[in-house]
Design a protein around this motif. Structure first.
Motif, short mmCIF file in Angstrom:
data_model
loop_
_atom_site.label_atom_id
_atom_site.label_comp_id
_atom_site.label_asym_id
_atom_site.label_seq_id
_atom_site.Cartn_x
_atom_site.Cartn_y
_atom_site.Cartn_z
N MET A 138 -25.48 9.50 -17.48
CA MET A 138 -25.96 8.16 -17.74
C MET A 138 -25.90 7.87 -19.25
O MET A 138 -25.92 8.78 -20.04
CB MET A 138 -27.39 8.03 -17.23
CG MET A 138 -27.78 6.64 -16.98
SD MET A 138 -26.85 6.15 -15.57
CE MET A 138 -27.01 4.53 -15.38
N ILE A 139 -25.87 6.63 -19.58
CA ILE A 139 -25.76 6.22 -20.97
C ILE A 139 -27.16 6.06 -21.57
O ILE A 139 -27.91 5.19 -21.17
CB ILE A 139 -24.97 4.91 -21.11
CG1 ILE A 139 -23.59 5.04 -20.47
CG2 ILE A 139 -24.87 4.48 -22.57
CD1 ILE A 139 -22.74 6.17 -21.03
N THR A 140 -27.48 6.91 -22.51
CA THR A 140 -28.78 6.89 -23.17
C THR A 140 -28.67 6.16 -24.51
O THR A 140 -27.55 5.95 -25.01
CB THR A 140 -29.27 8.33 -23.43
OG1 THR A 140 -28.36 8.95 -24.37
CG2 THR A 140 -29.34 9.15 -22.15
N PRO A 141 -29.80 5.81 -25.10
CA PRO A 141 -29.75 5.20 -26.44
C PRO A 141 -29.05 6.10 -27.46
O PRO A 141 -28.36 5.61 -28.36
CB PRO A 141 -31.22 4.99 -26.79
CG PRO A 141 -31.90 4.81 -25.46
CD PRO A 141 -31.15 5.75 -24.54
N TYR A 175 -18.85 14.02 -13.39
CA TYR A 175 -19.13 14.63 -14.69
C TYR A 175 -20.35 13.96 -15.31
O TYR A 175 -20.73 12.86 -14.90
CB TYR A 175 -17.94 14.43 -15.64
CG TYR A 175 -16.77 15.33 -15.35
CD1 TYR A 175 -16.72 16.61 -15.87
CD2 TYR A 175 -15.70 14.88 -14.58
CE1 TYR A 175 -15.64 17.44 -15.62
CE2 TYR A 175 -14.63 15.71 -14.32
CZ TYR A 175 -14.59 16.98 -14.84
OH TYR A 175 -13.53 17.79 -14.59
N THR A 176 -20.91 14.61 -16.30
CA THR A 176 -21.99 14.01 -17.08
C THR A 176 -21.52 13.86 -18.52
O THR A 176 -20.48 14.41 -18.91
CB THR A 176 -23.27 14.88 -17.06
OG1 THR A 176 -23.00 16.09 -17.78
CG2 THR A 176 -23.70 15.21 -15.63
N PHE A 211 -15.19 14.82 -21.06
CA PHE A 211 -15.49 13.59 -20.32
C PHE A 211 -16.11 12.55 -21.25
O PHE A 211 -15.74 11.37 -21.22
CB PHE A 211 -16.42 13.89 -19.14
CG PHE A 211 -16.71 12.69 -18.29
CD1 PHE A 211 -15.75 12.20 -17.42
CD2 PHE A 211 -17.93 12.04 -18.37
CE1 PHE A 211 -16.01 11.07 -16.64
CE2 PHE A 211 -18.20 10.93 -17.60
CZ PHE A 211 -17.24 10.44 -16.72
N LYS A 212 -17.05 12.98 -22.07
CA LYS A 212 -17.70 12.06 -23.02
C LYS A 212 -16.66 11.44 -23.96
O LYS A 212 -16.68 10.24 -24.23
CB LYS A 212 -18.75 12.83 -23.82
CG LYS A 212 -19.49 12.00 -24.83
CD LYS A 212 -20.50 12.91 -25.51
CE LYS A 212 -21.26 12.28 -26.59
NZ LYS A 212 -22.23 13.20 -27.20
N ARG A 272 -9.45 19.62 -12.78
CA ARG A 272 -10.48 20.63 -13.05
C ARG A 272 -11.58 20.51 -12.01
O ARG A 272 -12.07 21.52 -11.49
CB ARG A 272 -11.04 20.46 -14.45
CG ARG A 272 -12.09 21.51 -14.76
CD ARG A 272 -12.58 21.59 -16.17
NE ARG A 272 -12.49 20.41 -16.99
CZ ARG A 272 -13.41 20.06 -17.89
NH1 ARG A 272 -14.49 20.79 -18.05
NH2 ARG A 272 -13.26 18.99 -18.62
N LYS A 273 -11.98 19.28 -11.68
CA LYS A 273 -13.04 19.07 -10.70
C LYS A 273 -12.58 19.52 -9.31
O LYS A 273 -13.35 20.16 -8.58
CB LYS A 273 -13.45 17.59 -10.70
CG LYS A 273 -14.73 17.29 -10.02
CD LYS A 273 -15.92 18.09 -10.51
CE LYS A 273 -16.47 17.68 -11.82
NZ LYS A 273 -17.72 18.37 -12.20
#
Length: 90
Positions: free
Chosen positions: A1-4, A42-43, A49-50, A82-83
């Motif tokens: 998830m996208i955090t501050p 992915y996270t 991924f980021k 990869r996944k």
């Protein structure tokens, strides 16, 4: 998830000020969701991924999304494979 913190990191990378936080969060969230569909579950803790989320967001921000998949297809496929390989080894 996208955090501050993720939004701040992206702003630093793009050399942006504080005036666009809501827009940047929407762009990052859309990129995150789109890449989850393409690459798998992915996270943002996964550095590759980021990086891809940030790159897609950069393309969106610069109104050039139509070039993203073509330019990053190898990375997208690498993460997707990869996944798949992780699931096969389980």
């Amino acid at each position: 998830m996208i955090t501050p913190d993720i939004v701040e990191e992206f702003k630093e990378r793009m050399h942006l000020g504080d005036y666009e936080d809501d827009n940047l969060r929407r762009i990052l969230e859309t990129s995150y969701e789109d890449l989850l569909e393409m690459c798998g579950d992915y996270t943002m803790d996964d550095i590759a991924f980021k990086e891809l989320v940030f790159e897609r967001s950069r393309y969106v921000y610069n109104d050039a999304l139509e070039y993203f998949e073509e330019n990053f297809l190898t990375r997208i496929n690498t993460l997707a494979m990869r996944k798949v390989m992780e699931h096969e080894s389980e």
